[in-house]
Design a protein around this motif. Structure first.
Motif, PDB file in Angstrom:
ATOM      1  N   TYR A 111     -22.121 -37.316  -1.626  1.00  0.00           N
ATOM      2  CA  TYR A 111     -21.954 -38.728  -0.775  1.00  0.00           C
ATOM      3  C   TYR A 111     -20.682 -39.174  -0.588  1.00  0.00           C
ATOM      4  O   TYR A 111     -20.461 -39.564   0.633  1.00  0.00           O
ATOM      5  CB  TYR A 111     -22.925 -39.463  -1.632  1.00  0.00           C
ATOM      6  N   SER A 112     -19.900 -39.078  -1.465  1.00  0.00           N
ATOM      7  CA  SER A 112     -18.490 -39.613  -1.137  1.00  0.00           C
ATOM      8  C   SER A 112     -17.828 -38.746  -0.163  1.00  0.00           C
ATOM      9  O   SER A 112     -17.047 -39.453   0.727  1.00  0.00           O
ATOM     10  CB  SER A 112     -17.641 -39.785  -2.519  1.00  0.00           C
ATOM     11  N   ARG A 113     -18.059 -37.278  -0.156  1.00  0.00           N
ATOM     12  CA  ARG A 113     -17.307 -36.438   0.799  1.00  0.00           C
ATOM     13  C   ARG A 113     -17.923 -36.814   2.074  1.00  0.00           C
ATOM     14  O   ARG A 113     -17.384 -37.073   3.299  1.00  0.00           O
ATOM     15  CB  ARG A 113     -17.480 -35.068   0.434  1.00  0.00           C
ATOM     16  N   ALA A 114     -19.388 -36.906   2.216  1.00  0.00           N
ATOM     17  CA  ALA A 114     -19.742 -37.133   3.581  1.00  0.00           C
ATOM     18  C   ALA A 114     -19.339 -38.705   3.879  1.00  0.00           C
ATOM     19  O   ALA A 114     -18.973 -38.851   5.370  1.00  0.00           O
ATOM     20  CB  ALA A 114     -21.326 -37.440   3.193  1.00  0.00           C
ATOM     21  N   LEU A 115     -19.201 -39.636   3.118  1.00  0.00           N
ATOM     22  CA  LEU A 115     -18.630 -40.801   3.773  1.00  0.00           C
ATOM     23  C   LEU A 115     -17.271 -40.940   4.192  1.00  0.00           C
ATOM     24  O   LEU A 115     -16.776 -41.226   5.306  1.00  0.00           O
ATOM     25  CB  LEU A 115     -18.571 -41.988   2.577  1.00  0.00           C
ATOM     26  N   SER A 116     -16.627 -40.044   3.504  1.00  0.00           N
ATOM     27  CA  SER A 116     -14.925 -39.779   3.763  1.00  0.00           C
ATOM     28  C   SER A 116     -14.930 -39.224   5.234  1.00  0.00           C
ATOM     29  O   SER A 116     -14.255 -39.580   6.184  1.00  0.00           O
ATOM     30  CB  SER A 116     -14.337 -38.706   2.839  1.00  0.00           C
ATOM     31  N   ALA A 117     -15.669 -38.162   5.485  1.00  0.00           N
ATOM     32  CA  ALA A 117     -15.852 -37.405   6.827  1.00  0.00           C
ATOM     33  C   ALA A 117     -16.198 -38.720   7.925  1.00  0.00           C
ATOM     34  O   ALA A 117     -15.669 -38.763   8.881  1.00  0.00           O
ATOM     35  CB  ALA A 117     -16.736 -36.199   6.609  1.00  0.00           C
ATOM     36  N   LEU A 118     -17.253 -39.377   7.446  1.00  0.00           N
ATOM     37  CA  LEU A 118     -17.501 -40.393   8.431  1.00  0.00           C
ATOM     38  C   LEU A 118     -16.449 -41.393   8.651  1.00  0.00           C
ATOM     39  O   LEU A 118     -16.253 -41.883  10.057  1.00  0.00           O
ATOM     40  CB  LEU A 118     -18.771 -40.983   7.834  1.00  0.00           C
ATOM     41  N   VAL A 119     -15.878 -41.709   7.802  1.00  0.00           N
ATOM     42  CA  VAL A 119     -14.500 -42.626   7.797  1.00  0.00           C
ATOM     43  C   VAL A 119     -13.678 -42.076   8.920  1.00  0.00           C
ATOM     44  O   VAL A 119     -13.185 -42.806   9.933  1.00  0.00           O
ATOM     45  CB  VAL A 119     -13.912 -42.970   6.530  1.00  0.00           C
ATOM     46  N   GLY A 120     -13.615 -40.609   8.645  1.00  0.00           N
ATOM     47  CA  GLY A 120     -12.412 -39.979   9.484  1.00  0.00           C
ATOM     48  C   GLY A 120     -12.874 -39.910  10.977  1.00  0.00           C
ATOM     49  O   GLY A 120     -11.965 -39.731  11.952  1.00  0.00           O
ATOM     50  N   LEU A 121     -14.073 -40.278  11.395  1.00  0.00           N
ATOM     51  CA  LEU A 121     -14.679 -40.696  12.913  1.00  0.00           C
ATOM     52  C   LEU A 121     -14.268 -41.789  13.344  1.00  0.00           C
ATOM     53  O   LEU A 121     -14.051 -42.069  14.501  1.00  0.00           O
ATOM     54  CB  LEU A 121     -16.074 -40.418  12.996  1.00  0.00           C
ATOM     55  N   ALA A 122     -13.727 -42.823  12.261  1.00  0.00           N
ATOM     56  CA  ALA A 122     -13.253 -44.093  12.910  1.00  0.00           C
ATOM     57  C   ALA A 122     -13.940 -45.018  13.848  1.00  0.00           C
ATOM     58  O   ALA A 122     -13.444 -45.484  14.772  1.00  0.00           O
ATOM     59  CB  ALA A 122     -11.785 -43.843  13.410  1.00  0.00           C
ATOM     60  N   ASP A 123     -15.290 -44.900  13.699  1.00  0.00           N
ATOM     61  CA  ASP A 123     -16.297 -45.808  14.162  1.00  0.00           C
ATOM     62  C   ASP A 123     -17.192 -46.616  13.314  1.00  0.00           C
ATOM     63  O   ASP A 123     -17.783 -46.061  12.552  1.00  0.00           O
ATOM     64  CB  ASP A 123     -17.101 -44.714  14.958  1.00  0.00           C
ATOM     65  N   LEU A 124     -16.662 -47.971  13.268  1.00  0.00           N
ATOM     66  CA  LEU A 124     -17.337 -48.824  12.479  1.00  0.00           C
ATOM     67  C   LEU A 124     -18.845 -48.868  12.543  1.00  0.00           C
ATOM     68  O   LEU A 124     -19.549 -49.059  11.645  1.00  0.00           O
ATOM     69  CB  LEU A 124     -16.921 -50.191  12.463  1.00  0.00           C
TER      70      LEU A 124
END
Lengths: 336, 336
Positions: free
Chosen positions: A129-142
């Protein structure tokens, strides 16, 4: 959930492959993205990751994300990462579910808790879950972050609702619909919505509604299968939900119309906690079929399926839209 | 981790209250924010939340966030939410740790797994984490999200490192330092860094370094306490880490200098798996003290403490900076 285990060995149906055809290449990229997101130096994490990627399922949720992103034939590259994040979030919940339920098999392979340990499965779920979220944060779209953190909130609330259901035979249809919306439909809705945000933003609401209704139909169909599917070995329904005394729509509907004598048999079955009570399971199935519970659930599922199709009405006539329409039929007709 | 349990009933020290004085009002707001972030309609979630907020600790991590945000005396209001998110992430890991370790008590109160169930604790940990992230997404700052999703990745890797440590007596000091950085220091560093980003951005790097070194000193001090603190009832060290055969810095250092005869006793102790072996624990403590393991660990801890203080050198002379300096002494001298 548990129904998945008994239906594990059936291969991907041709129908699903056809649905996936417009995005087949990018679905391969999603698998590569998942592997890349999970990479870590620690050998134990590598072993669990390899196992999880081997046991990955039909990639139905990433398929929805990719199709949604392609309904105007201008999918953004980030849809691949978004689709990988959705599947990893799904995997994280499966790993924790199996740990909570002490399940031994999933999709025909040993669960993380059985192959490694209970400890590893709790922490590995957190890692996914935390890796998935990091990848999502990497897309930089709130906006993507808002959609998927909301989904994960709802998923945990859905799990807690199941754990909190004390008076199981007192569950109303509304309770049931709220629970399956939280535990299943929000993730399919989120998968479609982030796809829309990554290539077809004007259809965001329509695709979110589509995903929600598809998810409701999907879970109702799953819960019906537990009553009607041939388990493959005994020629009888496996009734895994009944063995765990999970109350789903067919039984809720049947409880409203069954005779007093049938109700006594149901009460007695639920008072016993024996998961190996094959005769009891067969009796429950007979009562639910006889009282019209399966027919009722089929009608409710069909209503959600129609709503899913209706939500696609405004979309342009692209191959992706055709696949999304076909996905409704796939969900309703699947036997595994 | 387990050391926390035995030291549960000691009240907050006056020293910590003094450290918290510059941000005492906002620390109350953090508690209110935590309650608001966790609110849910489901009664079971409400019960677990009430219990968790009763068992909350000294709020050391939110204190660091608030102090860091105030080092230029222009703290932003969002620092309160950020501090609440940090403490909720910390609580989520504690709930999963207790579940994984089957711990019964934390901070003198029953753990979630013992008071509710193992299932509830796994799902509730997920709930805490996903709610914390939603609140963070609500602050609409990708930098805060980058910092804290990275922290949570590292925390799970730290936990996996502990689970993966097969040849425990073969652990090097470097292995140990990497593990405690992942499991403890990254969260304190993140707490300080998000505070800096919320009011003192120019000191972001300095405060992140401060938090990292403080966290290293904090965990080394914790691991020393397991060898030297009076457990309160027996007058002897509780040795909870030793009972779980956890290898920490005092033992790693002692292994380098102990005699062959002492090494044989250590090997024999680790070959036994009996957690109730009081005589064995006492013998291990004696060997580690005798071989200079405690002295070595104290020196290493003091080095990190000095580095933490040095990181504050460039900060303006505000009450918040004074408190951060005092926090180093608090970490080194605490007995609970």
């Amino acid at each position: 959930m548990s129904g998945v285990i008994a239906r594990a060995r059936t291969p991907v149906t041709a129908a699903l492959r056809e649905i996936q055809a417009p995005v087949a290449d990018r679905l391969e990229e999603v698998v590569a993205a998942m592997r890349e997101i999970l990479v870590a130096e620690l050998p134990l994490i590598g072993s669990v990751t390899d196992h999880l990627l081997r046991m990955r399922g039909k990639m139905f949720r990433p398929t929805l994300t990719l199709l949604a992103s392609a309904v105007e034939e201008r999918p953004q590259p980030r849809a691949v990462t978004a689709a990988a994040v959705v599947e990893l979030m799904h995997l994280a919940t499966l790993v924790h579910d199996d740990s909570v339920d002490h399940s031994v098999l999933r999709r025909g392979l040993p669960t993380v808790n059985s192959l490694f340990s209970h400890q590893v499965s709790v922490i590995m779920g957190d890692y996914l879950y935390s890796r998935a979220l990091s990848a999502l944060v990497g897309l930089a779209d709130l906006e993507l972050l808002r959609i998927l953190t909301n989904v994960s909130n709802e998923l945990t609330i859905g799990e807690m609702r199941q754990l909190a259901a004390l008076d199981r035979l007192g569950s109303s249809e509304e309770d049931y619909l709220t629970t399956i919306r939280c535990k299943t439909a929000v993730l399919l809705a989120g998968a479609c919505e982030i796809g829309a945000v990554s290539g077809a933003a004007r259809y965001r609401n329509a695709l979110a509604v589509y995903g929600d209704r598809l998810g409701m139909a999907f879970q109702i169909a799953d819960d019906i299968l537990d009553y009607v599917e041939d388990s493959g070995t005994t020629g009888k329904p496996s009734g895994l939900d009944l063995r765990e005394r999970k109350v789903t729509l067919p039984l809720i509907a049947a409880l409203r119309t069954m005779t007093a004598a049938q109700r006594s048999r149901v009460d007695a079955f639920f008072a016993r906690e024996d998961p190996d009570d094959d005769a009891g399971v067969a009796d429950m199935v007979e009562i639910v079929v006889d009282a019209g519970g399966i027919d009722y659930a089929r009608r409710r599922g069909a209503e959600f399926a129609l709503q899913a199709e209706a939500a696609l009405a405004a979309l342009p006539p692209t191959p992706a839209r055709t696949s999304l329409l076909e996905a409704v039929g796939y969900v309703m007709e699947r036997r595994s």
